[in-house]
Design an enzyme around this catalytic site. Structure first.
Site, PDB file in Angstrom:
ATOM      1  N   CYS A 107      -0.947  -5.265   7.355  1.00 17.31           N
ATOM      2  CA  CYS A 107      -0.513  -4.011   7.970  1.00 17.31           C
ATOM      3  C   CYS A 107       0.475  -4.233   9.123  1.00 17.31           C
ATOM      4  O   CYS A 107       1.253  -3.340   9.440  1.00 17.31           O
ATOM      5  CB  CYS A 107      -1.713  -3.224   8.465  1.00 17.31           C
ATOM      6  SG  CYS A 107      -2.943  -2.926   7.174  1.00 17.31           S
ATOM      7  N   ASP A 143       2.327   2.507   2.689  1.00 12.51           N
ATOM      8  CA  ASP A 143       2.427   3.085   4.035  1.00 12.51           C
ATOM      9  C   ASP A 143       3.829   2.831   4.580  1.00 12.51           C
ATOM     10  O   ASP A 143       4.506   1.890   4.169  1.00 12.51           O
ATOM     11  CB  ASP A 143       1.384   2.456   4.966  1.00 12.51           C
ATOM     12  CG  ASP A 143      -0.030   2.891   4.604  1.00 12.51           C
ATOM     13  OD1 ASP A 143      -0.167   3.808   3.783  1.00 12.51           O
ATOM     14  OD2 ASP A 143      -0.985   2.307   5.142  1.00 12.51           O
ATOM     15  N   CYS A 169      -2.365   3.502   7.789  1.00 10.59           N
ATOM     16  CA  CYS A 169      -3.744   3.221   8.194  1.00 10.59           C
ATOM     17  C   CYS A 169      -3.810   2.988   9.711  1.00 10.59           C
ATOM     18  O   CYS A 169      -2.775   2.816  10.365  1.00 10.59           O
ATOM     19  CB  CYS A 169      -4.224   1.988   7.456  1.00 10.59           C
ATOM     20  SG  CYS A 169      -3.346   0.505   7.996  1.00 10.59           S
ATOM     21  N   CYS A 223       0.796  -1.232   0.000  1.00 13.70           N
ATOM     22  CA  CYS A 223       0.000   0.000   0.000  1.00 13.70           C
ATOM     23  C   CYS A 223       0.829   1.284   0.000  1.00 13.70           C
ATOM     24  O   CYS A 223       0.284   2.362  -0.189  1.00 13.70           O
ATOM     25  CB  CYS A 223      -0.900   0.011   1.227  1.00 13.70           C
ATOM     26  SG  CYS A 223       0.076  -0.046   2.735  1.00 13.70           S
TER      27      CYS A 223
HETATM   28 FE1  FES Z   1      -1.111   0.144   4.410  1.00 11.86          FE
HETATM   29 FE2  FES Z   1      -2.428  -0.792   6.409  1.00 11.86          FE
HETATM   30  S1  FES Z   1      -3.255  -0.233   4.482  1.00 11.86           S
HETATM   31  S2  FES Z   1      -0.298  -0.634   6.241  1.00 11.86           S
END
Ligand code: FES
Length: 132
Positions: free
Chosen positions: A104, A37, A60, A35
């Site tokens: 995540c 992140d 998130c 994602c």
């Molecule tokens: Fe990216 Fe949770 S959606 S770490």
């Protein structure tokens, strides 16, 4: 935030050990390829043990919650114990994660391992340098 446990929501709303650490002994920056992140972790290491940990996470609620829980989980552990923790351990620490959010907790596990590995490599290099 449907599907999240109360523990996860508590860590998300009241993150433990959030923020950068002045002059950490080790740190790592990791990005979740799924994602994008990211998490930066900071460790204070004393006698091969994590004396303190803090984090900065852009992501998130699940990634922030597991990052927060990770700083609590690793503190006080030996480096061997800290790197042995898995993403499942971090997910369990926040009462589990919804199926779609299981990836995540990878951030916290990867960041802890990378920070410890980097610290070990630097100290091995320093020891080798001192010996030569
Ligand atoms: Fe990216 Fe949770 S959606 S770490």
């Amino acid at each position: 935030m449907t599907g999240y446990s109360e523990a996860l929501i508590d860590h998300f709303e009241h993150p433990r050990n959030a923020g950068a650490m002045d002059d950490p002994d080790a740190e790592a920056f990791v990005t979740n390829p799924v994602c994008g992140d990211s998490m930066r972790i900071f460790l204070r290491i004393e006698d091969e043990r994590v004396a303190a940990a803090s984090f900065l996470t852009s992501g998130c609620p699940a990634s922030i919650g597991t990052s927060s829980a990770a700083t609590e989980l690793v503190t006080g552990r030996t480096l061997d114990e800290a790197v042995a923790l898995t993403r499942e351990d971090y997910a369990d620490a926040v009462g589990g994660l919804p199926k779609s959010k299981i990836h995540c907790s990878v951030l916290a596990a990867a960041a802890v391992r990378e920070a410890v590995e980097t610290w070990r490599k630097e100290h091995a290099d320093a020891a080798a340098g001192a010996a030569s």
